[in-house]
Design a protein around this motif. Structure first.
Motif, PDB file in Angstrom:
ATOM      1  N   GLN A   1      46.913 -15.605 -38.520  1.00 16.27           N
ATOM      2  CA  GLN A   1      47.697 -15.294 -37.267  1.00 16.27           C
ATOM      3  C   GLN A   1      47.591 -15.978 -36.266  1.00 16.27           C
ATOM      4  O   GLN A   1      47.527 -15.193 -35.022  1.00 16.27           O
ATOM      5  CB  GLN A   1      47.767 -13.690 -37.380  1.00 16.27           C
ATOM      6  CG  GLN A   1      48.730 -13.139 -38.147  1.00 16.27           C
ATOM      7  CD  GLN A   1      48.385 -12.706 -39.778  1.00 16.27           C
ATOM      8  OE1 GLN A   1      47.107 -12.352 -39.910  1.00 16.27           O
ATOM      9  NE2 GLN A   1      48.852 -12.906 -40.842  1.00 16.27           N
ATOM     10  N   GLY A   2      46.955 -17.110 -36.144  1.00 22.30           N
ATOM     11  CA  GLY A   2      46.674 -17.833 -34.684  1.00 22.30           C
ATOM     12  C   GLY A   2      45.619 -17.121 -33.927  1.00 22.30           C
ATOM     13  O   GLY A   2      45.749 -17.392 -32.737  1.00 22.30           O
ATOM     14  N   ASN A   3      44.800 -16.549 -34.512  1.00 23.83           N
ATOM     15  CA  ASN A   3      43.566 -15.921 -33.781  1.00 23.83           C
ATOM     16  C   ASN A   3      42.390 -16.902 -33.740  1.00 23.83           C
ATOM     17  O   ASN A   3      41.879 -17.486 -34.806  1.00 23.83           O
ATOM     18  CB  ASN A   3      42.976 -14.699 -34.824  1.00 23.83           C
ATOM     19  CG  ASN A   3      43.655 -13.478 -34.352  1.00 23.83           C
ATOM     20  OD1 ASN A   3      43.395 -13.162 -32.955  1.00 23.83           O
ATOM     21  ND2 ASN A   3      44.317 -12.832 -35.339  1.00 23.83           N
ATOM     22  N   LEU A   4      42.130 -17.251 -32.380  1.00 21.60           N
ATOM     23  CA  LEU A   4      41.060 -18.124 -32.077  1.00 21.60           C
ATOM     24  C   LEU A   4      39.854 -17.161 -31.441  1.00 21.60           C
ATOM     25  O   LEU A   4      40.275 -16.382 -30.698  1.00 21.60           O
ATOM     26  CB  LEU A   4      41.423 -19.215 -31.175  1.00 21.60           C
ATOM     27  CG  LEU A   4      42.495 -19.916 -31.478  1.00 21.60           C
ATOM     28  CD1 LEU A   4      42.970 -20.986 -30.359  1.00 21.60           C
ATOM     29  CD2 LEU A   4      42.418 -20.685 -32.941  1.00 21.60           C
ATOM     30  N   THR A   5      38.675 -17.681 -31.778  1.00 21.21           N
ATOM     31  CA  THR A   5      37.460 -16.683 -30.641  1.00 21.21           C
ATOM     32  C   THR A   5      36.688 -17.977 -30.161  1.00 21.21           C
ATOM     33  O   THR A   5      36.692 -19.207 -30.464  1.00 21.21           O
ATOM     34  CB  THR A   5      36.460 -16.250 -32.090  1.00 21.21           C
ATOM     35  OG1 THR A   5      36.926 -15.472 -32.687  1.00 21.21           O
ATOM     36  CG2 THR A   5      35.394 -15.695 -31.186  1.00 21.21           C
ATOM     37  N   LEU A   6      36.717 -17.758 -28.863  1.00 21.61           N
ATOM     38  CA  LEU A   6      36.090 -18.840 -27.884  1.00 21.61           C
ATOM     39  C   LEU A   6      34.904 -18.286 -27.295  1.00 21.61           C
ATOM     40  O   LEU A   6      34.812 -17.056 -26.731  1.00 21.61           O
ATOM     41  CB  LEU A   6      37.162 -19.624 -26.818  1.00 21.61           C
ATOM     42  CG  LEU A   6      38.321 -18.879 -26.568  1.00 21.61           C
ATOM     43  CD1 LEU A   6      38.759 -19.547 -25.042  1.00 21.61           C
ATOM     44  CD2 LEU A   6      39.379 -19.424 -27.336  1.00 21.61           C
ATOM     45  N   SER A   7      34.086 -19.178 -26.981  1.00 19.63           N
ATOM     46  CA  SER A   7      32.735 -19.032 -26.034  1.00 19.63           C
ATOM     47  C   SER A   7      33.013 -19.803 -24.707  1.00 19.63           C
ATOM     48  O   SER A   7      33.446 -20.861 -24.758  1.00 19.63           O
ATOM     49  CB  SER A   7      31.615 -19.524 -26.779  1.00 19.63           C
ATOM     50  OG  SER A   7      30.324 -19.324 -26.119  1.00 19.63           O
ATOM     51  N   THR A   8      32.837 -19.084 -23.723  1.00 14.78           N
ATOM     52  CA  THR A   8      32.773 -19.450 -22.528  1.00 14.78           C
ATOM     53  C   THR A   8      31.467 -19.175 -21.625  1.00 14.78           C
ATOM     54  O   THR A   8      30.750 -18.178 -22.247  1.00 14.78           O
ATOM     55  CB  THR A   8      34.053 -19.240 -21.422  1.00 14.78           C
ATOM     56  OG1 THR A   8      33.624 -17.937 -21.200  1.00 14.78           O
ATOM     57  CG2 THR A   8      35.411 -19.396 -22.281  1.00 14.78           C
ATOM     58  N   VAL A   9      31.244 -19.538 -20.352  1.00 10.84           N
ATOM     59  CA  VAL A   9      30.193 -18.913 -19.744  1.00 10.84           C
ATOM     60  C   VAL A   9      30.126 -17.278 -19.486  1.00 10.84           C
ATOM     61  O   VAL A   9      29.112 -16.867 -19.373  1.00 10.84           O
ATOM     62  CB  VAL A   9      30.105 -19.485 -18.109  1.00 10.84           C
ATOM     63  CG1 VAL A   9      29.681 -20.719 -18.099  1.00 10.84           C
ATOM     64  CG2 VAL A   9      31.344 -19.306 -17.603  1.00 10.84           C
TER      65      VAL A   9
ATOM     66  N   GLU B   1      35.482 -14.314 -26.215  1.00 10.25           N
ATOM     67  CA  GLU B   1      36.941 -13.807 -25.836  1.00 10.25           C
ATOM     68  C   GLU B   1      37.790 -14.210 -27.030  1.00 10.25           C
ATOM     69  O   GLU B   1      37.541 -15.107 -27.962  1.00 10.25           O
ATOM     70  CB  GLU B   1      37.356 -14.192 -24.525  1.00 10.25           C
ATOM     71  CG  GLU B   1      37.823 -15.692 -24.467  1.00 10.25           C
ATOM     72  CD  GLU B   1      38.109 -16.091 -23.047  1.00 10.25           C
ATOM     73  OE1 GLU B   1      39.511 -15.957 -22.867  1.00 10.25           O
ATOM     74  OE2 GLU B   1      37.424 -16.275 -22.030  1.00 10.25           O
ATOM     75  N   SER B   2      38.872 -13.515 -27.068  1.00 13.25           N
ATOM     76  CA  SER B   2      39.848 -13.904 -28.155  1.00 13.25           C
ATOM     77  C   SER B   2      41.286 -14.460 -27.643  1.00 13.25           C
ATOM     78  O   SER B   2      41.481 -13.990 -26.675  1.00 13.25           O
ATOM     79  CB  SER B   2      39.902 -12.489 -29.025  1.00 13.25           C
ATOM     80  OG  SER B   2      41.269 -12.585 -29.588  1.00 13.25           O
ATOM     81  N   LEU B   3      41.797 -15.298 -28.357  1.00 11.80           N
ATOM     82  CA  LEU B   3      43.062 -15.904 -27.796  1.00 11.80           C
ATOM     83  C   LEU B   3      43.919 -16.003 -28.879  1.00 11.80           C
ATOM     84  O   LEU B   3      43.672 -16.527 -30.119  1.00 11.80           O
ATOM     85  CB  LEU B   3      42.844 -17.543 -27.171  1.00 11.80           C
ATOM     86  CG  LEU B   3      44.027 -18.316 -26.960  1.00 11.80           C
ATOM     87  CD1 LEU B   3      44.698 -17.539 -25.813  1.00 11.80           C
ATOM     88  CD2 LEU B   3      43.432 -19.441 -26.299  1.00 11.80           C
ATOM     89  N   ILE B   4      45.166 -15.492 -29.066  1.00  5.48           N
ATOM     90  CA  ILE B   4      46.008 -15.360 -29.932  1.00  5.48           C
ATOM     91  C   ILE B   4      47.242 -16.479 -29.612  1.00  5.48           C
ATOM     92  O   ILE B   4      47.983 -16.069 -28.415  1.00  5.48           O
ATOM     93  CB  ILE B   4      46.598 -14.114 -30.397  1.00  5.48           C
ATOM     94  CG1 ILE B   4      45.552 -13.153 -30.785  1.00  5.48           C
ATOM     95  CG2 ILE B   4      47.747 -14.166 -31.501  1.00  5.48           C
ATOM     96  CD1 ILE B   4      45.607 -11.947 -30.706  1.00  5.48           C
ATOM     97  N   ALA B   5      47.424 -17.640 -30.282  1.00  3.53           N
ATOM     98  CA  ALA B   5      48.447 -18.534 -30.151  1.00  3.53           C
ATOM     99  C   ALA B   5      49.720 -18.476 -31.276  1.00  3.53           C
ATOM    100  O   ALA B   5      49.307 -18.064 -32.242  1.00  3.53           O
ATOM    101  CB  ALA B   5      48.006 -19.765 -29.911  1.00  3.53           C
ATOM    102  N   GLU B   6      50.774 -18.709 -30.743  1.00  5.25           N
ATOM    103  CA  GLU B   6      51.908 -18.665 -31.889  1.00  5.25           C
ATOM    104  C   GLU B   6      51.623 -20.024 -32.655  1.00  5.25           C
ATOM    105  O   GLU B   6      51.784 -19.903 -33.955  1.00  5.25           O
ATOM    106  CB  GLU B   6      53.180 -18.748 -31.135  1.00  5.25           C
ATOM    107  CG  GLU B   6      53.886 -17.767 -30.706  1.00  5.25           C
ATOM    108  CD  GLU B   6      55.277 -17.905 -29.992  1.00  5.25           C
ATOM    109  OE1 GLU B   6      56.122 -18.293 -30.680  1.00  5.25           O
ATOM    110  OE2 GLU B   6      55.385 -17.383 -28.687  1.00  5.25           O
TER     111      GLU B   6
END
Lengths: 470, 419
Positions: B94-102, B106-111
């Motif tokens: 379902q377009g769910n991404l997990t990202l790491s930043t400083v 966080e979670s980002l959902i993209a179409e």
């Protein structure tokens, strides 16, 4: 002051104990004697701790199910070491992967020998061991080659972090008053009936007792200090290949072969960093320091891994390394007190040192007490929590203000690197930084992060990453 | 955990990702986020300080960093949200991404998500090379980022292993930095890059040894010497203070390997159709991850061509491509090919958007001549007589959908020419 940096002069004061060598055994020894109330100094000839036999092993915490029979030093120390690790790992924030092991039999002859190993395990107090048939093996480990005949299951065999564990032992010793001097090579020593005077590359040191934990150099230190040695180190190289993290899901447990007289054989085992490990080889060699790898052996390990886990053939190798085990002409450990000379040698800790170290330290301390030495154990000791770099986490990249990821393969943050470089027991080499943080140890082996690392570590190591500026 | 959403997320800010971002923005998609794990976008050209880049894209000769800067600023000017120092750690359904930043995870959902994570060179360990493990062993990528981004030299007299295009790039980097390679070696009988490239080491005073293989690396703290087996089979020692392992590119597909997406074992990238769509149709892939290794210009063009499919997919216009025909390949001469799937439209679905790939791209294990053909159960659909060269792409045009619509199965065949 817990650690004497290279520019500090070492104290002329009298220590209760000087420990020679900061491998896993030396680190555990320092912890035990410090917690029991002794004043301890650890001397290490290398720029970093864990620089000899302890820097490369299979990271297995053994139950001792296949150890030599009860009554041997190895068996007792393994059983105690195993138990103590389980007791203390959480307080020191050390990881533990309780994955269990299978001793795989690939022929009916091997299967016949499993029963003997089972009896040995029960005699050694490992009562949960049981024999599985081929169907049970494959239902537990579906990726194992389907020509497997049977297996012995040993539930308690586990995987730990071979670097953070001894690091934490030594750190706890230092936090509770012990001292460490690196780049400090032992050159000689005299015992006058009351105390030792040791000559080192950093000057004269004094101690009531000396404990030789010199690993691969144990027999040489014996010769240097007491002019005799009841064993001779016969270096045995073990090469390993580490497979990509993509292979990790192929395996749940540690896979051991049916052992031979000479070696436990080649294991396939998960690591706490999400990889799969195949090794070690067992090669007798003269050199105590040559940890070179050899292409033919590495190819053979890859091939061997593929026979045990056929799907492994689709995965790539991330790293290769070799370690040297301090084996000797004896089968058992050679731990001996020379009480009239206030000297103890902990020698020939061949391949189970990581598992047994805490047990060895207690064993040595008990014998020390038996010779009427008395200290008052620390009542309120410090329990440092070491930074977690193993996979189950939590890891720094998940936390705020981590400074950003520097090593993308192993998800190592800038803050982790900076903390390691500035913290206690700071690394003396890139290899030491790798051990503490796992930086550059992933699949790209520094393709992306070398440049950043070059800058971050400037001025930190005697051997810098960059030799010149442009 | 912080959560946000967007229409299209692009993972990786190299030439293909940046071209795709710019093209999507130009096409009116206003919510495109490009996630780049490095501090600046631009990908590998960013640390490749020499020319020539940009001829096709900007009609002038640029250095790598200048080219990378232009690509990034163009994408940004057109409206792409560039998020640097953002590492994607997991891609899910379902377009769910997990990202790491400083700031942590966080979670980002993209179409729709496009994976453009490129490729990397095979380092020493994966090549199973004998010897010690001292300082001074790097890949070209590591060398270039040290030299061009941090102005530091890991050695002064290295050996270069390999003779691909990137190996000559390593040579030029050395020249720029005042590093004097002691030799360049390749185990093959001829230079892998174009034949004329063999002149370059000679011009720069570096020995070129062909049919020569690296046997072992020596040195405790730093590299001191290497052992080489030369063309006659003799062992020789060469003093040097480093080794550059160049080329032998592999797909940087760690995210895909750890995900639900189907992987193509041969190419090392995800299985894709002619639009670059993965097995989960919310995901696309493009660039060198699919075909290690091609030039920046090729990846840039592919990125731009992939945009139309992503755009159409957002509007639901790729739903008409229901039938997925797998292309099989039994030829041991073929190292990999892509796309591995051809998605066929309904006969009466009207116009469909142009595909990103109008040809099969094929790589061979060796230098070979012969006939390459895409066949179905009734015979050849598309065929070419080819001369394949190691590490170079061979293109085989895809037949029209009308021809494929009757096919039940597709196979890629190669018949070598008998000499």
């Amino acid at each position: 002051m817990p650690e004497y940096s290279c520019s500090d002069s070492l104290p002329g004061s009298l220590f209760d104990v000087i420990i020679v060598g900061s491998g896993v055994v030396g680190c555990a020894m320092a912890r035990r004697f410090t917690l029991e109330g002794a004043s301890v100094l650890v001397i290490e000839k290398a720029a970093d701790i864990l620089d000899g036999a302890s820097k490369a092993n299979s990271a297995i915490l053994h139950t001792g199910f296949d150890a030599p029979p009860p009554g041997s030093q190895e068996h007792g120390c393994l059983a105690d070491g195993y138990r103590e690790y389980l007791d203390i790992h959480a307080r020191l924030n050390l990881p533990l992967l309780e994955c269990g092991a299978l001793v795989l039999a690939w022929s009916s002859e091997e299967a016949d020998r499993l029963d003997g190993i089972l009896q040995n395990a029960r005699r050694n107090g490992v009562t949960s061991a049981r024999i599985l048939d081929a169907r049970q093996v494959l239902s537990r480990e579906p990726a194992v080659g389907d020509s497997v005949v049977a297996a012995l299951e040993v539930a308690g065999e586990s995987v730990i972090d071979p670097w953070s564990a001894p690091y934490a032992y030594l750190l706890q010793a230092l936090d509770n008053g012990a001292s460490l001097a690196r780049n400090c090579e032992l050159l000689g020593g005299d015992f006058d009936g009351v105390e030792w005077s040791l000559q080192t590359s950093r000057g004269q040191l004094r101690a009531r007792q000396v404990i030789n934990c010199a690993g691969l150099y144990g027999d040489l230190v014996n010769q240097l200090l007491i002019a005799e040695s009841n064993f001779e180190i016969r270096p045995r190289k073990g090469q390993f290949v580490v497979f990509d993290k993509s292979a990790r899901s192929l395996l749940n447990s540690i896979l051991l072969p049916v052992p031979t007289e000479i070696t436990k054989g080649i294991v396939v085992c998960p690591t706490l960093f999400g990889n799969l490990l195949v090794g070690p080889t067992a090669e007798e060699q003269q050199s105590r320091s040559d940890t070179g790898v050899e292409a033919n052996e590495l190819h053979a390990l890859v091939e061997r891994g593929g026979r045990i886990l056929p799907a492994l053939r689709r995965h790539t190798v991330t790293a290769t390394y070799a370690g040297i085990r301090p084996a000797s002409e004896h089968k058992d450990y050679q731990i001996q007190w020379y009480s009239e000379r206030n000297y103890c040698c902990v020698g020939a800790i061949r391949s189970t040192g990581l598992s047994a170290a805490l047990g060895i330290a207690s064993y040595v301390y008990r014998q020390y007490q038996d010779s009427e030495h008395r200290h008052v154990p620390l009542s309120n000791c410090q329990w440092p929590r070491v930074a977690q770099v193993a996979d189950p986490g939590p890891r720094d990249w998940q936390q705020p203000d981590n400074g950003g990821i520097v090593c993308h393969c192993e998800l190592v943050t800038r803050r982790e690197i900076e903390n390691a470089l500035s913290g206690p027991l700071a690394p003396g080499s890139l290899a030491g930084l790798k051990r503490r943080t796992r930086v550059t140890m992933g699949r790209c082996q520094g393709f992306y992060c070398s440049a950043e690392l070059c800058e971050l570590t400037e001025g930190c190591f005697e051997q810098p990453l960059a030799v010149a500026k442009k | 955990m912080k959560t946000s959403s967007c229409r299209v997320a692009i993972i990786g800010g190299g030439p293909s990702g940046l071209a795709l971002a710019a093209e999507l923005a130009r096409g009116g998609i206003d919510d495109v986020v490009l996630l780049e794990r490095e501090a600046n976008a631009g990908g590998i050209p960013r640390h490749c300080g020499h020319s020539p880049f940009g001829l096709r894209e900007f009609h002038r000769i640029l250095s790598g960093p200048e080219y990378a800067r232009r690509l990034a600023s163009r994408a940004q000017r057109l409206g792409t949200r560039l998020r640097t120092a953002a590492t994607v750690t997991e891609i899910g359904q379902q377009g769910n991404l997990t990202l790491s930043t400083v700031a942590g995870i966080e979670s980002l959902i993209a179409e729709k998500i496009v994976i453009c994570t490129g490729n990397r060179e095979t380092p020493r360990a994966a090549r199973l090379v004998s010897g010690s493990r001292p300082l001074g062993i790097v890949t070209t990528g590591a060398l270039q980022s040290m030299v061009y981004l941090k102005h530091r030299l890991p050695f002064t007299r290295p050996l270069i292993v390999g003779s691909e295009l990137v190996s000559f790039s390593a040579l030029l980097t050395c020249r720029h930095a005042g590093i004097k390679p002691v030799a360049m070696i390749d185990s093959h009988a001829r230079v892998i890059a174009w034949r004329g490239a063999a002149l370059l080491p000679r011009l720069l005073g570096t020995r070129l040894l062909l049919n020569a293989s690296l046997q072992a690396i020596h040195g405790e703290e730093r590299v001191t010497e290497v052992t080489i087996r030369d063309a006659r089979g003799d062992l020789m020692s060469l003093e040097c203070d480093g080794v550059i392992f160049s080329g032998n590119f592999v797909s940087e597909s760690s995210l895909v390997r750890a995900s639900h997406l189907e992987l193509d074992a041969a190419s090392g990238g995800p299985r894709v159709d002619q639009y670059g769509r993965c097995s989960d149709e919310d995901y696309f892939a493009c660039g060198n991850m699919l075909h290690p290794v091609d030039t920046a210009a090729w990846c840039w063009a592919e990125g731009a061509h992939t945009a139309a499919g992503v755009h159409a997919s957002l509007a639901g216009r790729l739903n008409a491509l229901q039938r997925r025909l797998q292309v099989n390949c039994g030829s041991p001469a073929i190292r990999y090919f892509m796309p591995q799937v051809i998605a066929l439209p309904h006969p009466d679905c009207g116009t469909i958007p142009p595909a990103a790939h109008d040809s099969l791209q094929v790589r061979f294990n060796d230098n070979l001549s012969g006939r390459l053909a895409l066949c179905d159960e009734n015979g050849e659909l598309s065929a070419r007589n080819i001369r394949a060269r190691r590490e170079r792409r061979v293109l085989l045009p895809l037949p029209a959908y009308e021809r494929l619509s009757r096919s039940q199965s597709l196979s890629l065949e190669f018949q070598p020419t008998q000499d």
